[in-house]
Design a protein around this motif. Sequence first.
Motif, mmCIF file in Angstrom:
data_model
loop_
_atom_site.group_PDB
_atom_site.id
_atom_site.type_symbol
_atom_site.label_atom_id
_atom_site.label_comp_id
_atom_site.label_asym_id
_atom_site.label_seq_id
_atom_site.Cartn_x
_atom_site.Cartn_y
_atom_site.Cartn_z
ATOM 1 N N VAL A 147 24.589 -29.607 -40.594
ATOM 2 C CA VAL A 147 25.646 -30.059 -41.496
ATOM 3 C C VAL A 147 26.543 -31.073 -40.802
ATOM 4 O O VAL A 147 26.896 -32.113 -41.363
ATOM 5 N N LEU A 148 26.897 -30.781 -39.540
ATOM 6 C CA LEU A 148 27.755 -31.701 -38.799
ATOM 7 C C LEU A 148 27.001 -32.940 -38.353
ATOM 8 O O LEU A 148 27.528 -34.057 -38.410
ATOM 9 N N SER A 149 25.766 -32.779 -37.913
ATOM 10 C CA SER A 149 25.001 -33.927 -37.428
ATOM 11 C C SER A 149 24.732 -34.943 -38.522
ATOM 12 O O SER A 149 24.561 -36.141 -38.243
ATOM 13 N N SER A 150 24.687 -34.487 -39.765
ATOM 14 C CA SER A 150 24.479 -35.401 -40.889
ATOM 15 C C SER A 150 25.789 -35.786 -41.567
ATOM 16 O O SER A 150 25.786 -36.540 -42.539
ATOM 17 N N ASN A 151 26.915 -35.249 -41.075
ATOM 18 C CA ASN A 151 28.216 -35.469 -41.702
ATOM 19 C C ASN A 151 28.132 -35.188 -43.200
ATOM 20 O O ASN A 151 28.486 -36.019 -44.036
#
Length: 471
Positions: A147-151
């Motif tokens: 979720v964070l790596s893809s913003n």
Amino acid sequence: MPLSAAEIVSALSALVGGDNVVGEVGRMGAWLNEPRKRFHAAAAAVVTPPDVAAVQAIMRWAHENRVFIVPQGGNTGLVGAQVPLRGDEVILSLARLDHIRSLDGAAGYMVAEAGVILENAHRAAEEAGAMFPLWLASQGSARIGGVLSSNAGGVNVLAYGNARELTMGVEAVLADGRLYNGLNALKKDNTGYDLKDLLVGAEGTLGIITAASLKLYPLPEDYETALVNVASPDAALALFQLMRERVGSRLNAFELVPWIGLDIQLRHTMLDADPSASASPWYALIELTRMAGTEPGSLQSALETAFEKALISDAVIAESLADRTRMWAFREQMSECQSREGASIKHDVSVPVAAIPRLIAEGSAAAEKLVPGIRPVPFGHMGDGNIHFNFSMPVGADPQAFMAEFDDAVHDIIYDIVLKLGGSVSAEHGIGQLKTGLLKQVKDPVALEMMRAIKTALDPRGILNPGKLLG
């Protein structure tokens, strides 16, 4: 000389134990089979490290031996960032790093490891009387690291921002195995470059996020939710502006959905009942949060004003959790329902909010001129300008022939209009391996040079997620 797959499996087994390594292609399906089934490369191995120290050991070894690593969370990404491209990479799954290290509802943050499933993060926050407000259709399988790596964005960006804005700090393993310990819960930290913002949204190309400190918010006492009939995207835009004026920051979501989406879902019995008040060319799904101490009725009052201004023709306000669940199911099934109608051409784009009606009108007209009978299915986050501008094939068309003849041409049409309107060709899904060529065409050349310089500095051997984002 590059290591063989057998040598890679042997080395990884020695590092983290054979039980944490998968070397047989027949057992890799869960890690290789991504949602859209567009990418089909194999992997040399899959490794599932049990802790951060193991991730560091793997990356030190990979750096020394020039072995390519693909970080993976829940494998829910839609642009292929989380699966192999070359066939000789190692998938490094963060699924076993699934602990919530700390949580303080009163202070408004929690520290969650990369493998925590998003839905579990929601549940943990709620048990502490707080809310982590990032909601996705895939929240039952998406993991915090991905979720964070893809913003990632989701339906609550309007009120709370996307993943980057919900992240206070990150811990990440760099390409050479060093650990960046950037976890903190500070609202202010003006001590140089914001490295967390660099790692969030980098799609695993600069480092492997292993944990993050995430913002929590007070848990709403309730929600006010309505499905509203609007005549057009122009009317929906005017309604959105009215809602912002009337309820301000309590406006949690404003989603635009066309009638064709409801028609498809009802015909394929994807809904147990029609959630709308009546038939309408377009619908707006509107939700307000109601905090403790506030009186209900704000949504109804605002909708009464909208009726008086002739912005809406009908509406239904959820009177129960079942009503609210049905309304949101209608919205969240919009991507899935198109598969019931054959092939579809999809775009995850954003434009300034005021330009959404032009995007939909010009894009639909251009696609219909190119492909008579094509069915526009634009929907999404009208409140933040992110429209999933999709097109279902004409009724009775051959799916493979439709995609082969028109996929690239329709993409060109929509992206040209998006750029003309000052928009972005990737709003919340990222670049991955799907849009690397497109990024090179549309991104400012100086910005690309800066991005490549950062990539070279942090990953000089190019072993982290090769071929993704920058290509």
